[in-house]
Scaffold this motif. Structure first.
Motif, short mmCIF file in Angstrom:
data_model
loop_
_atom_site.label_atom_id
_atom_site.label_comp_id
_atom_site.label_asym_id
_atom_site.label_seq_id
_atom_site.Cartn_x
_atom_site.Cartn_y
_atom_site.Cartn_z
N ALA A 273 34.23 77.31 28.18
CA ALA A 273 35.65 77.62 28.00
C ALA A 273 35.87 79.10 27.74
CB ALA A 273 36.22 76.79 26.85
N LEU A 274 35.02 79.69 26.90
CA LEU A 274 35.16 81.11 26.59
C LEU A 274 34.87 82.00 27.80
CD1 LEU A 274 33.61 81.21 23.01
CD2 LEU A 274 36.04 81.41 23.63
N ALA A 275 34.05 81.51 28.72
CA ALA A 275 33.73 82.28 29.92
C ALA A 275 34.71 82.02 31.06
CB ALA A 275 32.31 81.94 30.38
N SER A 276 35.63 81.09 30.86
CA SER A 276 36.62 80.77 31.89
C SER A 276 37.75 81.80 31.86
CB SER A 276 37.19 79.36 31.66
OG SER A 276 38.10 79.38 30.57
N GLY A 277 38.72 81.59 32.71
CA GLY A 277 39.87 82.49 32.77
C GLY A 277 41.00 82.13 31.82
N LEU A 278 40.78 81.17 30.94
CA LEU A 278 41.82 80.80 29.98
C LEU A 278 42.16 82.00 29.09
CD1 LEU A 278 40.46 77.29 28.93
CD2 LEU A 278 42.54 77.74 30.26
N ASP A 279 43.42 82.13 28.74
CA ASP A 279 43.85 83.25 27.91
C ASP A 279 43.34 83.13 26.48
OD1 ASP A 279 45.38 84.65 29.89
OD2 ASP A 279 46.88 83.06 29.71
N ARG A 280 43.27 81.90 25.98
CA ARG A 280 42.81 81.67 24.61
C ARG A 280 42.16 80.30 24.54
NH1 ARG A 280 46.72 81.71 19.24
NH2 ARG A 280 45.04 81.69 17.67
N VAL A 281 41.14 80.19 23.72
CA VAL A 281 40.45 78.92 23.52
C VAL A 281 40.30 78.70 22.02
CG1 VAL A 281 38.40 77.53 24.01
CG2 VAL A 281 39.16 79.25 25.67
N ILE A 282 40.67 77.50 21.57
CA ILE A 282 40.52 77.16 20.16
C ILE A 282 39.77 75.84 20.02
CG2 ILE A 282 42.63 78.40 19.50
CD1 ILE A 282 43.92 75.57 19.11
N LEU A 283 39.26 75.61 18.84
CA LEU A 283 38.57 74.37 18.50
C LEU A 283 39.45 73.59 17.54
CD1 LEU A 283 35.92 72.66 18.50
CD2 LEU A 283 35.19 74.04 16.56
N SER A 284 39.74 72.34 17.88
CA SER A 284 40.47 71.45 17.00
C SER A 284 39.47 70.45 16.42
CB SER A 284 41.57 70.70 17.77
OG SER A 284 42.16 69.72 16.93
N THR A 285 39.21 70.56 15.12
CA THR A 285 38.26 69.67 14.47
C THR A 285 38.70 69.37 13.05
OG1 THR A 285 35.91 69.30 13.96
CG2 THR A 285 36.76 71.54 13.59
N ASP A 286 38.20 68.26 12.55
CA ASP A 286 38.43 67.87 11.17
C ASP A 286 37.19 68.14 10.32
OD1 ASP A 286 37.06 65.84 12.72
OD2 ASP A 286 37.22 64.55 10.97
N ASP A 287 36.16 68.69 10.93
CA ASP A 287 34.83 68.74 10.33
C ASP A 287 34.37 70.18 10.06
OD1 ASP A 287 32.21 66.79 10.18
OD2 ASP A 287 31.66 68.81 10.84
N ASP A 288 33.99 70.46 8.83
CA ASP A 288 33.57 71.81 8.45
C ASP A 288 32.31 72.26 9.17
OD1 ASP A 288 35.74 72.12 6.77
OD2 ASP A 288 34.63 71.54 4.97
N GLU A 289 31.36 71.35 9.38
CA GLU A 289 30.12 71.72 10.04
C GLU A 289 30.34 72.03 11.53
OE1 GLU A 289 25.44 70.26 10.25
OE2 GLU A 289 26.96 68.91 9.41
N ILE A 290 31.18 71.25 12.17
CA ILE A 290 31.52 71.52 13.57
C ILE A 290 32.29 72.84 13.66
CG2 ILE A 290 32.92 70.77 15.54
CD1 ILE A 290 32.16 67.88 14.79
N ALA A 291 33.18 73.09 12.71
CA ALA A 291 33.92 74.35 12.69
C ALA A 291 32.96 75.53 12.56
CB ALA A 291 34.94 74.36 11.55
N ALA A 292 31.95 75.40 11.71
CA ALA A 292 30.97 76.48 11.52
C ALA A 292 30.17 76.73 12.79
CB ALA A 292 30.05 76.16 10.36
N VAL A 293 29.78 75.66 13.47
CA VAL A 293 29.05 75.80 14.73
C VAL A 293 29.96 76.47 15.76
CG1 VAL A 293 28.11 74.52 16.71
CG2 VAL A 293 27.38 73.96 14.38
N GLY A 294 31.22 76.04 15.82
CA GLY A 294 32.16 76.65 16.75
C GLY A 294 32.30 78.14 16.52
N LYS A 295 32.48 78.52 15.28
CA LYS A 295 32.61 79.94 14.95
C LYS A 295 31.33 80.70 15.32
CE LYS A 295 35.98 79.36 11.27
NZ LYS A 295 36.22 79.42 9.81
N ALA A 296 30.18 80.09 15.10
CA ALA A 296 28.91 80.74 15.45
C ALA A 296 28.81 80.99 16.95
CB ALA A 296 27.73 79.89 14.97
N TYR A 297 29.47 80.16 17.75
CA TYR A 297 29.46 80.33 19.20
C TYR A 297 30.69 81.10 19.70
CZ TYR A 297 25.23 77.71 19.90
OH TYR A 297 23.90 77.31 19.89
N GLY A 298 31.49 81.63 18.77
CA GLY A 298 32.55 82.56 19.14
C GLY A 298 33.93 81.99 19.36
#
Length: 121
Positions: A37-62
């Motif tokens: 998603a981050l390498a695509s042409g989308l203007d913005r990409v966000i992660l929607s999660t309820d989970d702190d560990e998934i959020a941390a992994v998401g942030k680690a991947y940018g």
């Protein structure tokens, strides 16, 4: 025409606990969709999660994690369209930003490429 990608990543899974955090070829399963998603042409990409560990992994991947998904949208019965609408509503209310295009990105599809995402848009 502004476009938003929403990676939907619920913390719990009935059949395979914590599946989005499980490694696949050295990376958590969720990382593959995030990177595409981050390498695509989308203007913005966000992660929607309820989970702190998934959020941390998401942030680690940018990826941005601007909010935690409410509990009522993290159940087996919550639909993806409600999750994406929540993200759009939240961004409009909190950041005063609206998007003409919203793309649902499911991290359980690790072989999705940036080109696939761009072709859908």
């Amino acid at each position: 025409m502004a476009s938003l990608g929403v990676v939907v990543a619920r913390g719990q899974s009935k059949r395979l606990p914590r599946k989005l955090l499980r490694p696949l070829a050295g990376h958590p399963l969720a990382a593959y969709m995030i990177r595409a998603a981050l390498a695509s042409g989308l203007d913005r990409v966000i992660l929607s999660t309820d989970d702190d560990e998934i959020a941390a992994v998401g942030k680690a991947y940018g990826i941005e994690v601007p909010f935690r998904r409410p509990a009522e949208l993290a159940t087996d019965f919550a639909t993806n369209d409600r999750v994406v609408m929540h993200a759009l509503d939240w961004l409009e209310a909190k950041e005063r930003i609206s998007y003409a295009v919203a793309v649902l990105l499911q991290p359980t599809a690790p072989f999705t490429t940036p080109r696939d995402i761009d072709a859908c848009v």
